[in-house]
Motif scaffolding. Structure first.
Motif, PDB file in Angstrom:
ATOM      1  N   UNK A 162       0.840  -1.191   0.000  1.00 35.70           N
ATOM      2  CA  UNK A 162       0.000   0.000   0.000  1.00 35.70           C
ATOM      3  C   UNK A 162       0.879   1.247   0.000  1.00 35.70           C
ATOM      4  N   UNK A 163       0.226   2.374  -0.301  1.00 37.05           N
ATOM      5  CA  UNK A 163       0.923   3.661  -0.296  1.00 37.05           C
ATOM      6  C   UNK A 163       0.452   4.455   0.907  1.00 37.05           C
ATOM      7  N   UNK A 164       1.388   5.091   1.586  1.00 37.28           N
ATOM      8  CA  UNK A 164       1.006   5.911   2.739  1.00 37.28           C
ATOM      9  C   UNK A 164       1.804   7.214   2.743  1.00 37.28           C
ATOM     10  N   UNK A 165       1.274   8.182   3.496  1.00 36.87           N
ATOM     11  CA  UNK A 165       2.014   9.426   3.708  1.00 36.87           C
ATOM     12  C   UNK A 165       3.056   9.188   4.800  1.00 36.87           C
ATOM     13  N   UNK A 166       3.902  10.178   5.047  1.00 36.32           N
ATOM     14  CA  UNK A 166       4.938   9.998   6.079  1.00 36.32           C
ATOM     15  C   UNK A 166       4.335   9.732   7.452  1.00 36.32           C
ATOM     16  N   UNK A 189       0.471   8.655  -4.944  1.00 38.38           N
ATOM     17  CA  UNK A 189       1.720   8.034  -5.407  1.00 38.38           C
ATOM     18  C   UNK A 189       2.164   8.685  -6.701  1.00 38.38           C
ATOM     19  N   UNK A 190       3.470   8.790  -6.883  1.00 38.40           N
ATOM     20  CA  UNK A 190       4.013   9.301  -8.126  1.00 38.40           C
ATOM     21  C   UNK A 190       3.965   8.232  -9.214  1.00 38.40           C
ATOM     22  N   UNK A 191       4.249   8.615 -10.480  1.00 41.67           N
ATOM     23  CA  UNK A 191       4.166   7.648 -11.580  1.00 41.67           C
ATOM     24  C   UNK A 191       5.141   6.483 -11.434  1.00 41.67           C
ATOM     25  N   UNK A 192       6.331   6.741 -10.854  1.00 41.29           N
ATOM     26  CA  UNK A 192       7.316   5.659 -10.711  1.00 41.29           C
ATOM     27  C   UNK A 192       6.838   4.596  -9.721  1.00 41.29           C
ATOM     28  N   UNK A 211       4.981   2.012  -0.045  1.00 46.35           N
ATOM     29  CA  UNK A 211       5.400   3.238  -0.720  1.00 46.35           C
ATOM     30  C   UNK A 211       5.093   4.405   0.204  1.00 46.35           C
ATOM     31  N   UNK A 212       6.098   5.216   0.487  1.00 43.97           N
ATOM     32  CA  UNK A 212       5.901   6.333   1.413  1.00 43.97           C
ATOM     33  C   UNK A 212       6.055   7.638   0.631  1.00 43.97           C
ATOM     34  N   UNK A 263       9.016   9.283  -4.069  1.00 44.00           N
ATOM     35  CA  UNK A 263       8.486   8.354  -3.058  1.00 44.00           C
ATOM     36  C   UNK A 263       9.590   7.408  -2.580  1.00 44.00           C
ATOM     37  N   UNK A 264       9.520   7.084  -1.304  1.00 50.61           N
ATOM     38  CA  UNK A 264      10.416   6.078  -0.738  1.00 50.61           C
ATOM     39  C   UNK A 264       9.716   4.720  -0.859  1.00 50.61           C
ATOM     40  N   UNK A 265      10.457   3.693  -1.279  1.00 56.27           N
ATOM     41  CA  UNK A 265       9.886   2.346  -1.335  1.00 56.27           C
ATOM     42  C   UNK A 265      10.648   1.482  -0.338  1.00 56.27           C
ATOM     43  N   UNK A 266       9.898   0.848   0.571  1.00 55.75           N
ATOM     44  CA  UNK A 266      10.489   0.032   1.630  1.00 55.75           C
ATOM     45  C   UNK A 266       9.873  -1.357   1.518  1.00 55.75           C
TER      46      UNK A 266
END
Ligand SMILES: NC(=O)c1ccc[n+]([C@@H]2O[C@H](COP(=O)([O-])OP(=O)(O)OC[C@H]3O[C@@H](n4cnc5c(N)ncnc54)[C@H](OP(=O)(O)O)[C@@H]3O)[C@@H](O)[C@H]2O)c1
Length: 239
Positions: A30-34, A49-52, A188-189, A225-228
């Protein structure tokens, strides 16, 4: 190695080494904010989320046999759950919907190449459209209860799904974590502070109270975006 390739290599090795025969390998994404929000308010759609990182989400979909969301996400976002930003097959779409609230007009009921599986505990077994079939799970007397997850995952395995991507929303994310059913996590952050609807709710109030650990952990950047990502460790294995 590119970020896409790193995630693919990790996922392939995890799925290949997964030994539990009674359910698929389960990846939570999932995508989240900081601050850990998945949207502004429950039931609202917010694509931050950004395109990447959207491309990574589509790549992940193509690497799993199935993709699952809760009925809340169907009603708020009306997602297609197809692979459009990456080359690869569409996963089998699955919805958790105990009260059969999925509208026949939902995009998931008009998938280009798969009939959506609507998992329900209502005891009803009906066809919503030619592109969606209703599959009762568990005890048909338990009309007002949620779909039992362990039985649902066993059923998906029996139907041929060896890997499953769980894409939200927050209620479903929390339920899978509480049930100990998550094997891998891809987060995704996005660089935003929303103060909104949190991805994980009351998890630490679960019976064990044990925090969950992601280990080993991998990180990368997709656009801004940071991906972890990493393996989820429960209980003793988290030590
Ligand atoms: N940022 C992201 O990556 C992302 C991803 C997806 C969604 N979202 C956002 O999340 C929000 C939706 O989240 P949500 O929490 O309202 O809904 P949800 O998690 O999508 O769906 C929850 C619903 O699924 C049904 N369900 C059936 N069996 C279940 C079980 N065993 N465990 C849990 N749920 C079960 C329940 O409804 P019934 O009892 O009626 O069956 C439950 O209320 C939307 O605003 C959407 O935009 C964000």
């Amino acid at each position: 190695m590119s970020l896409n390739r790193q995630i693919e290599v990790w996922l392939h090795s995890r799925i290949e080494s997964f030994r539990q025969a009674d359910r698929p390998f389960i990846t939570l994404t999932y995508a989240q904010s900081w601050d850990g929000s998945v949207t502004n308010r429950c039931g609202e759609t917010l694509n931050f989320s950004g395109p990447e990182s959207t491309q990574i989400t589509h790549q992940l979909r193509s690497l799993h046999d199935g993709i699952l969301v809760g009925i809340g996400t169907i009603l708020s976002d009306d997602p297609q759950l197809t692979v459009r930003e990456w080359d690869g097959p569409n996963p089998q779409p699955v919805v958790l919907d105990s009260q059969l609230r999925t509208p026949p007009t939902a995009r998931i009921c008009h998938h280009p190449d798969k009939a959506c599986w609507i998992l329900t505990s209502s005891g009803e077994s009906d066809i919503l459209s030619e592109h969606a079939s209703v599959i009762p799970v568990g005890d048909s007397d338990s009309e007002r209860q949620e779909v039992p997850l362990t039985a649902a995952m066993k059923l998906l395995k029996e139907r041929g799904l060896n890997s499953l991507m769980v894409e939200g929303g927050a209620t479903v994310i929390t339920a899978f974590l509480k049930a100990g059913l998550v094997d891998g996590l891809v987060l995704t952050v996005a660089p935003r502070l929303l103060g909104g609807y949190k991805a994980i709710d009351e998890l630490l109030a679960s019976d064990s109270g044990e925090p969950l650990l992601i280990k080993p952990i991998h990180t990368g950047q997709a656009g801004s975006d940071l991906v972890v990502w990493g393996d989820l460790q429960y209980g003793d294995s988290a030590a």
